[in-house]
Design a protein around this motif. Structure first.
Motif, PDB file in Angstrom:
ATOM      1  N   GLY A  71       0.978  -1.328   0.139  1.00 41.08           N
ATOM      2  CA  GLY A  71      -0.013  -0.069   0.140  1.00 41.08           C
ATOM      3  C   GLY A  71       0.878   1.219  -0.115  1.00 41.08           C
ATOM      4  N   SER A  72       0.674   2.220  -0.932  1.00 34.69           N
ATOM      5  CA  SER A  72       1.670   3.285  -1.015  1.00 34.69           C
ATOM      6  C   SER A  72       0.482   4.719  -0.809  1.00 34.69           C
ATOM      7  CB  SER A  72       2.069   3.336  -2.637  1.00 34.69           C
ATOM      8  OG  SER A  72       0.915   3.759  -3.448  1.00 34.69           O
ATOM      9  N   GLY A  73      -0.276   4.558   0.271  1.00 33.39           N
ATOM     10  CA  GLY A  73      -1.028   5.752   0.545  1.00 33.39           C
ATOM     11  C   GLY A  73      -0.425   6.660   1.748  1.00 33.39           C
ATOM     12  N   PHE A  74      -0.779   7.209   2.310  1.00 34.34           N
ATOM     13  CA  PHE A  74      -0.338   8.204   3.420  1.00 34.34           C
ATOM     14  C   PHE A  74       0.541   7.176   4.385  1.00 34.34           C
ATOM     15  CE2 PHE A  74      -3.861  11.575   3.010  1.00 34.34           C
ATOM     16  CZ  PHE A  74      -3.091  12.196   2.036  1.00 34.34           C
ATOM     17  N   THR A  75      -0.343   6.023   4.683  1.00 32.43           N
ATOM     18  CA  THR A  75       0.233   5.248   5.743  1.00 32.43           C
ATOM     19  C   THR A  75       1.447   4.561   5.298  1.00 32.43           C
ATOM     20  OG1 THR A  75      -2.092   4.905   6.630  1.00 32.43           O
ATOM     21  CG2 THR A  75      -0.350   3.206   7.120  1.00 32.43           C
ATOM     22  N   GLY A  76       1.455   3.973   4.141  1.00 30.13           N
ATOM     23  CA  GLY A  76       2.597   3.192   3.665  1.00 30.13           C
ATOM     24  C   GLY A  76       3.662   3.957   3.289  1.00 30.13           C
ATOM     25  N   LEU A  77       3.557   5.254   2.716  1.00 32.54           N
ATOM     26  CA  LEU A  77       4.544   6.011   2.392  1.00 32.54           C
ATOM     27  C   LEU A  77       5.202   6.642   3.726  1.00 32.54           C
ATOM     28  CD1 LEU A  77       3.189   7.870  -0.717  1.00 32.54           C
ATOM     29  CD2 LEU A  77       4.896   6.324  -0.490  1.00 32.54           C
ATOM     30  N   THR A  78       4.553   7.012   4.611  1.00 33.12           N
ATOM     31  CA  THR A  78       4.808   7.663   6.010  1.00 33.12           C
ATOM     32  C   THR A  78       5.553   6.566   6.659  1.00 33.12           C
ATOM     33  OG1 THR A  78       2.829   7.441   7.136  1.00 33.12           O
ATOM     34  CG2 THR A  78       3.383   9.512   6.132  1.00 33.12           C
ATOM     35  N   TRP A 101      -3.260   5.623  -4.880  1.00 35.00           N
ATOM     36  CA  TRP A 101      -4.636   5.599  -5.795  1.00 35.00           C
ATOM     37  C   TRP A 101      -5.764   5.449  -4.961  1.00 35.00           C
ATOM     38  CZ3 TRP A 101      -8.004   1.382  -5.803  1.00 35.00           C
ATOM     39  CH2 TRP A 101      -8.864   1.198  -6.807  1.00 35.00           C
ATOM     40  N   GLY A 102      -5.721   5.069  -3.589  1.00 35.35           N
ATOM     41  CA  GLY A 102      -6.934   4.884  -2.925  1.00 35.35           C
ATOM     42  C   GLY A 102      -7.585   6.197  -2.069  1.00 35.35           C
ATOM     43  N   CYS A 103      -7.582   5.794  -0.792  1.00 34.99           N
ATOM     44  CA  CYS A 103      -8.317   6.789  -0.018  1.00 34.99           C
ATOM     45  C   CYS A 103      -7.350   7.979   0.229  1.00 34.99           C
ATOM     46  CB  CYS A 103      -8.473   6.431   1.411  1.00 34.99           C
ATOM     47  SG  CYS A 103      -9.564   4.728   1.376  1.00 34.99           S
ATOM     48  N   SER A 104      -6.133   7.879  -0.097  1.00 36.42           N
ATOM     49  CA  SER A 104      -5.325   9.003   0.227  1.00 36.42           C
ATOM     50  C   SER A 104      -5.560  10.109  -0.939  1.00 36.42           C
ATOM     51  CB  SER A 104      -3.715   8.459   0.176  1.00 36.42           C
ATOM     52  OG  SER A 104      -3.522   7.661   1.243  1.00 36.42           O
ATOM     53  N   ARG A 106      -8.425  10.545  -2.148  1.00 39.56           N
ATOM     54  CA  ARG A 106      -9.850  10.579  -2.217  1.00 39.56           C
ATOM     55  C   ARG A 106     -10.664  11.024  -0.696  1.00 39.56           C
ATOM     56  NH1 ARG A 106     -11.788   5.282  -5.781  1.00 39.56           N
ATOM     57  NH2 ARG A 106      -9.726   4.665  -6.312  1.00 39.56           N
ATOM     58  N   ASN A 107      -9.962  11.949  -0.206  1.00 41.03           N
ATOM     59  CA  ASN A 107     -10.366  12.460   1.063  1.00 41.03           C
ATOM     60  C   ASN A 107     -11.064  13.748   1.305  1.00 41.03           C
ATOM     61  OD1 ASN A 107      -7.839  13.551   2.404  1.00 41.03           O
ATOM     62  ND2 ASN A 107      -7.235  11.788   1.515  1.00 41.03           N
ATOM     63  N   GLY A 108     -11.246  14.184   2.578  1.00 39.04           N
ATOM     64  CA  GLY A 108     -11.624  15.645   2.763  1.00 39.04           C
ATOM     65  C   GLY A 108     -10.421  16.657   3.060  1.00 39.04           C
ATOM     66  N   GLY A 109      -9.130  16.104   3.302  1.00 34.50           N
ATOM     67  CA  GLY A 109      -7.905  16.895   3.521  1.00 34.50           C
ATOM     68  C   GLY A 109      -8.108  17.364   4.827  1.00 34.50           C
ATOM     69  N   GLN A 110      -8.762  16.823   5.748  1.00 40.34           N
ATOM     70  CA  GLN A 110      -8.768  17.279   7.181  1.00 40.34           C
ATOM     71  C   GLN A 110      -8.000  16.625   8.121  1.00 40.34           C
ATOM     72  OE1 GLN A 110     -12.674  18.063   8.501  1.00 40.34           O
ATOM     73  NE2 GLN A 110     -13.253  19.239   6.556  1.00 40.34           N
ATOM     74  N   ALA A 111      -7.135  17.024   8.702  1.00 41.07           N
ATOM     75  CA  ALA A 111      -6.094  16.317   9.671  1.00 41.07           C
ATOM     76  C   ALA A 111      -6.599  17.058  11.362  1.00 41.07           C
ATOM     77  CB  ALA A 111      -4.701  16.786   9.778  1.00 41.07           C
ATOM     78  N   GLN A 112      -6.983  16.062  12.027  1.00 46.60           N
ATOM     79  CA  GLN A 112      -7.880  16.517  13.041  1.00 46.60           C
ATOM     80  C   GLN A 112      -7.512  15.456  14.449  1.00 46.60           C
ATOM     81  OE1 GLN A 112     -12.065  16.653  12.937  1.00 46.60           O
ATOM     82  NE2 GLN A 112     -11.924  17.261  10.877  1.00 46.60           N
ATOM     83  N   CYS A 113      -7.643  15.850  15.738  1.00 43.91           N
ATOM     84  CA  CYS A 113      -7.646  14.758  16.679  1.00 43.91           C
ATOM     85  C   CYS A 113      -8.857  14.342  16.715  1.00 43.91           C
ATOM     86  CB  CYS A 113      -7.245  15.691  18.018  1.00 43.91           C
ATOM     87  SG  CYS A 113      -5.644  16.035  18.259  1.00 43.91           S
ATOM     88  N   ASN A 114      -9.118  13.158  15.831  1.00 41.08           N
ATOM     89  CA  ASN A 114     -10.451  12.704  15.741  1.00 41.08           C
ATOM     90  C   ASN A 114     -10.559  11.578  16.647  1.00 41.08           C
ATOM     91  OD1 ASN A 114     -12.801  11.580  14.690  1.00 41.08           O
ATOM     92  ND2 ASN A 114     -12.382  11.932  12.849  1.00 41.08           N
ATOM     93  N   SER A 115     -11.439  11.493  17.465  1.00 39.40           N
ATOM     94  CA  SER A 115     -11.810  10.345  18.573  1.00 39.40           C
ATOM     95  C   SER A 115     -12.599   9.105  17.892  1.00 39.40           C
ATOM     96  CB  SER A 115     -12.403  10.856  19.903  1.00 39.40           C
ATOM     97  OG  SER A 115     -13.586  11.497  19.725  1.00 39.40           O
ATOM     98  N   ALA A 222      -4.622  17.026  -0.482  1.00 41.07           N
ATOM     99  CA  ALA A 222      -4.445  15.553  -0.433  1.00 41.07           C
ATOM    100  C   ALA A 222      -3.542  14.939  -1.528  1.00 41.07           C
ATOM    101  CB  ALA A 222      -5.701  14.718  -0.152  1.00 41.07           C
ATOM    102  N   GLY A 223      -3.550  15.636  -2.633  1.00 42.33           N
ATOM    103  CA  GLY A 223      -2.942  14.981  -3.689  1.00 42.33           C
ATOM    104  C   GLY A 223      -1.501  15.405  -3.567  1.00 42.33           C
ATOM    105  N   LYS A 224      -1.390  16.697  -3.346  1.00 44.00           N
ATOM    106  CA  LYS A 224      -0.066  17.265  -3.161  1.00 44.00           C
ATOM    107  C   LYS A 224       0.588  16.591  -1.855  1.00 44.00           C
ATOM    108  CE  LYS A 224      -0.837  22.141  -4.843  1.00 44.00           C
ATOM    109  NZ  LYS A 224      -1.149  23.251  -4.844  1.00 44.00           N
ATOM    110  N   LEU A 225      -0.084  16.510  -0.757  1.00 43.82           N
ATOM    111  CA  LEU A 225       0.474  15.796   0.352  1.00 43.82           C
ATOM    112  C   LEU A 225       1.129  14.215  -0.209  1.00 43.82           C
ATOM    113  CD1 LEU A 225       1.374  15.750   3.249  1.00 43.82           C
ATOM    114  CD2 LEU A 225      -1.054  14.853   3.852  1.00 43.82           C
ATOM    115  N   ALA A 226       0.079  13.530  -0.866  1.00 42.79           N
ATOM    116  CA  ALA A 226       0.621  12.184  -1.205  1.00 42.79           C
ATOM    117  C   ALA A 226       1.710  12.305  -2.068  1.00 42.79           C
ATOM    118  CB  ALA A 226      -0.794  11.502  -1.845  1.00 42.79           C
ATOM    119  N   PHE A 227       2.124  13.097  -3.002  1.00 46.85           N
ATOM    120  CA  PHE A 227       3.105  13.495  -3.931  1.00 46.85           C
ATOM    121  C   PHE A 227       4.324  13.771  -3.302  1.00 46.85           C
ATOM    122  CE2 PHE A 227       0.419  14.243  -8.042  1.00 46.85           C
ATOM    123  CZ  PHE A 227       0.065  12.803  -8.004  1.00 46.85           C
TER     124      PHE A 227
END
Length: 375
Positions: A71-78, A101-104, A106-115, A222-227
């Motif tokens: 997987g090469s999304g945010f999780t895999g690359l970080t 290609w996946g969720c990374s 195709r998301n809202g581009g929001q980083a939060q302390c999400n519980s 989100a796209g610029k972050l993934a790249f």
């Protein structure tokens, strides 16, 4: 194991081209696999991120590696970034389709302390105060890690916190109680605003009946972050191979044999960094362990100054509302309004126009001044 660089994996100076078009009806619960070399979903993020950076091309023969990341999304690359930075490990990242290609992308581009679904008060009830405090500390630490990661990535950050907007007046007492708990027990500076304050000082969301403001929250592209993650991971020595889905996984004598269409990757360790697009047959321990939930997101054309004034957008921080199927939205750096929420139940239903129309009607309900705006 042999980790010698093979010239067949040399940087070609370009991104691997797609092999197949995007399939909007793809459903990981019914598909036989994630596909191979699918084109990106035609999202705003991909359309405005610029050309995808170079990658290392598909796997073309059997190789031995220390760590393989699926997987090469945010999780895999970080994961690859931190393995290189903190442990000197140059990981090999395997991606079924195009990079991130996946969720990374195709998301809202929001980083939060999400519980998640449970509030902090419910954490205390379920897990006890000590565990709840540690969970909160972990989320805040994650936000600091994220801020550090994006310092040198041009991903259009929009800091300022998170405004959690009450869509009904009856929600406010619970928000007030939770904000008090966050301040007094978790030492997290959550504040309550009444409806007039929200509409006058932040945004004139016609549904807003008040809000809770959290200090942590950052909007990103989100796209610029993934790249950016892709560039950083490869600069640190990681190899990233698109069009290389893992079609079978066997483990013998402590070695993982990951079969791809171009060859077998033999790895000492494997990190699974797939999400909602995980194939049901990737590994027996993952079967029926994930529940993919579809979401839709739209962006308007850039608003005029008059339209921004009509909606009284005085903030660019990330916004969500208190619906169970909540909306996530904000004013983007280029003046567009982005809004997302849940979509169809199955992939086969996802392309139906009615789901886009529902989201557009939600936009109009919140911001009547945008009625008829181009999407």
């Amino acid at each position: 194991m042999d980790t010698t660089v093979d010239t067949r994996f040399a940087d070609t100076g370009s991104s691997t081209a797609p092999l197949k078009p995007y399939d909007p009806a793809y459903d990981p619960l019914t598909a036989t696999g994630p596909g191979q070399g699918r084109e990106y979903a035609p999202t705003y993020w991909i359309g405005t991120a610029g050309e995808p950076p170079p990658d290392d091309g598909p796997i073309t023969h059997d190789i031995d590696v220390d760590v393989a990341i699926i997987g090469s999304g945010f999780t895999g690359l970080t994961c690859a970034i931190f393995l290189a930075q903190e442990h000197g490990i140059k990981a090999t990242v395997l991606e079924a389709n195009r990079v991130s290609w996946g969720c990374s992308t195709r998301n809202g581009g929001q980083a939060q302390c999400n519980s998640g679904r449970l509030k902090r008060s419910q954490w205390i009830q379920r897990y006890g105060l000590d565990t709840a405090l540690k969970l909160h500390e972990e989320m805040c630490d994650a936000m600091e890690t994220f801020k550090g990661l994006i310092k040198d990535i041009d991903c259009d950050p929009q800091p300022g916190g998170h405004l959690y907007i009450a869509h009904r007046a009856k929600v406010m007492p619970a928000l007030e109680k939770e904000a008090k708990l966050l301040r007094e027990v978790f030492h997290y500076d959550a504040r309550i605003f009444d409806a007039d304050t929200v509409k006058r000082e932040y945004v004139d969301d016609k549904e807003a009946m008040g809000a809770m403001h959290e200090p942590e929250g950052i909007g990103i592209h989100a796209g610029k972050l993934a790249f950016g993650y892709l560039k950083k991971a490869r600069a640190l020595g990681a190899k990233v191979h698109p069009s290389s889905p893992v079609t079978s996984w066997q483990t013998r004598d402590g070695v993982h044999y990951l079969t791809t269409p171009g060859g077998i990757v033999r790895a000492r360790a494997v990190a699974v960094a797939t999400g909602g697009y995980t194939s049901q047959d990737l590994h027996p321990k993952l079967k029926n362990r994930l529940l993919p939930i579809l979401s839709n997101s739209i962006v308007t054309r850039p608003l005029t100054a008059a339209e921004i004034d009509a909606c009284n957008f005085r903030t660019t921080q990330v916004l969500t509302d208190t619906r169970i199927l909540r909306h996530y939205y904000r004013l983007m750096p280029d003046g567009r309004v982005q809004l997302g929420s849940r979509s169809a139940i199955t992939g086969s239903d996802a392309p139906q126009r009615k789901y886009q129309d529902l989201l557009i009607s939600d936009l109009y309900r919140k911001f009547p001044a945008l009625m008829g705006i181009d999407i």
